[in-house]
Design a protein around this motif. Structure first.
Motif, PDB file in Angstrom:
ATOM      1  N   ILE A  29       0.927  -1.179  -0.176  1.00  0.00           N
ATOM      2  CA  ILE A  29       0.027  -0.116  -0.124  1.00  0.00           C
ATOM      3  C   ILE A  29       0.928   1.124  -0.006  1.00  0.00           C
ATOM      4  N   THR A  30       0.873   2.128  -1.084  1.00  0.00           N
ATOM      5  CA  THR A  30       1.642   3.153  -1.274  1.00  0.00           C
ATOM      6  C   THR A  30       0.898   4.561  -0.697  1.00  0.00           C
ATOM      7  N   LYS A  31      -0.514   4.447  -0.649  1.00  0.00           N
ATOM      8  CA  LYS A  31      -0.872   5.912  -0.149  1.00  0.00           C
ATOM      9  C   LYS A  31      -2.318   5.411   0.175  1.00  0.00           C
ATOM     10  N   VAL A  32      -2.738   5.998   1.153  1.00  0.00           N
ATOM     11  CA  VAL A  32      -4.381   5.878   1.546  1.00  0.00           C
ATOM     12  C   VAL A  32      -4.766   7.140   1.709  1.00  0.00           C
ATOM     13  N   VAL A  33      -5.780   7.439   0.953  1.00  0.00           N
ATOM     14  CA  VAL A  33      -6.558   8.946   0.640  1.00  0.00           C
ATOM     15  C   VAL A  33      -7.853   8.718   1.654  1.00  0.00           C
ATOM     16  N   ILE A  34      -7.984   9.789   2.355  1.00  0.00           N
ATOM     17  CA  ILE A  34      -9.528   9.834   2.910  1.00  0.00           C
ATOM     18  C   ILE A  34     -10.160  10.883   2.192  1.00  0.00           C
ATOM     19  N   HIS A  35     -11.358  10.275   1.262  1.00  0.00           N
ATOM     20  CA  HIS A  35     -12.328  11.103   0.839  1.00  0.00           C
ATOM     21  C   HIS A  35     -13.368  11.357   1.808  1.00  0.00           C
ATOM     22  N   PRO A  36     -14.344  12.400   1.284  1.00  0.00           N
ATOM     23  CA  PRO A  36     -15.249  13.028   2.233  1.00  0.00           C
ATOM     24  C   PRO A  36     -16.464  11.688   2.154  1.00  0.00           C
ATOM     25  N   PHE A  37     -17.362  11.645   3.201  1.00  0.00           N
ATOM     26  CA  PHE A  37     -18.473  10.847   3.239  1.00  0.00           C
ATOM     27  C   PHE A  37     -18.095   9.377   3.520  1.00  0.00           C
ATOM     28  N   LYS A  38     -16.849   9.380   4.403  1.00  0.00           N
ATOM     29  CA  LYS A  38     -16.421   8.192   4.563  1.00  0.00           C
ATOM     30  C   LYS A  38     -15.992   6.938   3.618  1.00  0.00           C
ATOM     31  N   THR A  39     -15.329   7.688   2.736  1.00  0.00           N
ATOM     32  CA  THR A  39     -14.770   6.851   1.425  1.00  0.00           C
ATOM     33  C   THR A  39     -13.330   6.911   1.380  1.00  0.00           C
ATOM     34  N   ILE A  40     -12.684   5.768   1.251  1.00  0.00           N
ATOM     35  CA  ILE A  40     -11.330   5.887   1.389  1.00  0.00           C
ATOM     36  C   ILE A  40     -10.660   5.209  -0.126  1.00  0.00           C
ATOM     37  N   GLU A  41      -9.363   5.620  -0.457  1.00  0.00           N
ATOM     38  CA  GLU A  41      -8.978   5.132  -1.724  1.00  0.00           C
ATOM     39  C   GLU A  41      -7.516   4.481  -1.117  1.00  0.00           C
ATOM     40  N   LEU A  42      -7.275   3.367  -1.756  1.00  0.00           N
ATOM     41  CA  LEU A  42      -5.991   2.592  -1.389  1.00  0.00           C
ATOM     42  C   LEU A  42      -5.377   2.618  -2.773  1.00  0.00           C
ATOM     43  N   GLN A  43      -3.996   3.312  -2.741  1.00  0.00           N
ATOM     44  CA  GLN A  43      -3.367   3.088  -3.945  1.00  0.00           C
ATOM     45  C   GLN A  43      -2.125   1.812  -3.656  1.00  0.00           C
ATOM     46  N   MET A  44      -1.947   1.030  -4.495  1.00  0.00           N
ATOM     47  CA  MET A  44      -1.195  -0.045  -4.111  1.00  0.00           C
ATOM     48  C   MET A  44      -0.189  -0.544  -5.341  1.00  0.00           C
ATOM     49  N   MET A  45       0.801  -1.327  -5.111  1.00  0.00           N
ATOM     50  CA  MET A  45       1.565  -1.884  -6.146  1.00  0.00           C
ATOM     51  C   MET A  45       2.068  -3.168  -5.851  1.00  0.00           C
ATOM     52  N   LYS A  46       1.871  -4.099  -6.862  1.00  0.00           N
ATOM     53  CA  LYS A  46       2.184  -5.563  -7.007  1.00  0.00           C
ATOM     54  C   LYS A  46       3.189  -5.797  -8.121  1.00  0.00           C
ATOM     55  N   LYS A  47       4.050  -6.591  -8.070  1.00  0.00           N
ATOM     56  CA  LYS A  47       4.839  -6.875  -9.081  1.00  0.00           C
ATOM     57  C   LYS A  47       4.213  -7.639 -10.113  1.00  0.00           C
ATOM     58  N   GLY A  48       4.285  -7.244 -11.509  1.00  0.00           N
ATOM     59  CA  GLY A  48       3.813  -8.142 -12.514  1.00  0.00           C
ATOM     60  C   GLY A  48       2.149  -7.854 -12.787  1.00  0.00           C
ATOM     61  N   PHE A  49       1.645  -6.796 -11.978  1.00  0.00           N
ATOM     62  CA  PHE A  49       0.319  -6.512 -11.990  1.00  0.00           C
ATOM     63  C   PHE A  49       0.002  -5.686 -13.276  1.00  0.00           C
ATOM     64  N   LYS A  50      -1.064  -6.312 -14.127  1.00  0.00           N
ATOM     65  CA  LYS A  50      -1.111  -5.532 -15.328  1.00  0.00           C
ATOM     66  C   LYS A  50      -2.751  -5.441 -15.540  1.00  0.00           C
ATOM     67  N   MET A  51      -3.303  -4.167 -15.740  1.00  0.00           N
ATOM     68  CA  MET A  51      -5.060  -4.033 -15.900  1.00  0.00           C
ATOM     69  C   MET A  51      -5.387  -3.582 -16.830  1.00  0.00           C
ATOM     70  N   GLU A  52      -6.742  -3.612 -17.287  1.00  0.00           N
ATOM     71  CA  GLU A  52      -7.391  -2.871 -18.248  1.00  0.00           C
ATOM     72  C   GLU A  52      -8.422  -2.237 -17.730  1.00  0.00           C
ATOM     73  N   VAL A  53      -9.000  -1.106 -18.571  1.00  0.00           N
ATOM     74  CA  VAL A  53     -10.025  -0.135 -17.714  1.00  0.00           C
ATOM     75  C   VAL A  53     -11.106  -1.127 -17.332  1.00  0.00           C
ATOM     76  N   GLY A  54     -11.953  -0.660 -16.320  1.00  0.00           N
ATOM     77  CA  GLY A  54     -13.021  -1.078 -15.689  1.00  0.00           C
ATOM     78  C   GLY A  54     -13.080  -2.702 -15.052  1.00  0.00           C
ATOM     79  N   GLN A  55     -11.851  -3.048 -15.088  1.00  0.00           N
ATOM     80  CA  GLN A  55     -11.497  -4.615 -14.233  1.00  0.00           C
ATOM     81  C   GLN A  55     -11.653  -4.360 -12.629  1.00  0.00           C
ATOM     82  N   TYR A  56     -12.056  -5.654 -12.241  1.00  0.00           N
ATOM     83  CA  TYR A  56     -11.959  -5.491 -10.624  1.00  0.00           C
ATOM     84  C   TYR A  56     -11.059  -6.757  -9.974  1.00  0.00           C
TER      85      TYR A  56
END
Length: 302
Positions: A29-56
């Motif tokens: 976990i590289t960063k945790v951002v607290i957004h309004p209305f009790k929403t948090i954003e977790l920014q992470m890194m993982k070796k070899g992780f590749k994604m496309e838009v809209g994935q989960y």
């Protein structure tokens, strides 16, 4: 009978082994951002992780529960050097994650104090096909806007670096929310896109309509007074917030008239009832002539 049972069981065990192997790979976990209305954003890194838009992805936090896996849509773009999710605090597990990340404390948290996270995925969704169309309708309801955060970020990166090779030429974006709180963490992205398109003299590339479905005109009287101001009072965007629910029949007919002879992708992340409505409109507004306009419906329910 045993032959028909053994085959699926072997495939299931293989899938479980792959998930176990992927869950053991280190996630930072590289960063945790607290957004309004009790929403948090977790920014992470993982070796070899590749994604496309809209994935989960599926996420497990052993500090909260050693067995529970929860699905979250990725809100980052493939062009970014990290991947991120937005988590709204609505239950015991998300509350535990909120506390484990130190979001309930006022002081700054050191990175080594953040909890361990296991990630499985990413997994594909219909939203990956967005860039296969020249014209798209993106419809997000409430927190269902998260896959389109990834899409719009990726569009922004592609547009900044090489807009000429971008097949996508027009985006109609609809966001339906019951209250104003959900706007606060997403409005910044829309403001960046709005400014970027204006700088490049292509403000028509993105048309967005934001609806407050939990309000009616009587509740919105205070904001109507400020309707003539340059920016919307609620979101800070040039596009004014609308109240109530969209007239989907009119929206589809208007878009069909603007793009004759086109294949238009309709992408939804929202409840089943809205999916049925958009599916019916996509069918009824598509022409029988192969050379006419056709709406291609894609959904992702939550």
């Amino acid at each position: 009978t045993w032959k028909w049972v053994v085959g699926p069981m072997v495939l299931y065990l293989c899938e479980r082994l792959v998930r176990f192997w992927r869950s053991q790979q280190k996630v930072v976990i590289t960063k945790v951002v607290i957004h309004p209305f009790k929403t948090i954003e977790l920014q992470m890194m993982k070796k070899g992780f590749k994604m496309e838009v809209g994935q989960y992805i599926f996420v497990k936090c052993p500090a909260v529960s050693k067995l529970e896996w929860h699905p979250f849509t990725l809100t980052s773009a493939p062009e970014e050097d990290y991947f991120s999710i937005h988590v709204r605090i609505v239950g015991d597990w998300t509350e535990g994650l909120f506390n484990a990340c130190g979001c309930d404390k006022q002081e700054f948290q050191e990175a080594w104090k953040l909890p361990k996270i296991a990630v499985d995925g990413p997994f594909g969704t219909a939203s990956e096909d967005v860039f296969s169309y020249e014209t798209v309708m993106l419809v997000g309801a409430g927190i269902g806007v998260t896959p389109f955060a990834s899409v719009l970020k990726s569009v922004w990166y592609k547009y900044c670096h090489d807009a000429t090779n971008l097949k996508l030429k027009k985006i109609y974006f609809y966001w339906l929310c019951r209250d104003t709180h959900a706007f606060e963490w997403f409005a910044d992205l829309l403001q960046s896109l709005e400014a970027q398109m204006q700088e490049r003299n292509n403000s028509e590339f993105l048309s967005y309509n934001i609806y407050l479905t939990g309000w009616d005109e009587s509740q919105a009287t205070h904001f109507v007074v400020h309707h003539e101001e340059e920016k919307d009072v609620i979101t800070g965007l040039k596009q004014k917030t609308l109240y109530g629910r969209p007239n989907w029949e009119n929206e589809f007919k208007t878009i069909a008239g603007r793009h004759p002879g086109s294949r238009i992708g309709v992408f939804l992340c929202g409840p089943e009832g809205l999916a049925d409505t958009l599916n019916k409109q996509s069918i009824s507004n598509s022409e029988a002539d192969p050379r006419g306009v056709h709406f291609i419906f894609n959904k992702e329910n939550f």
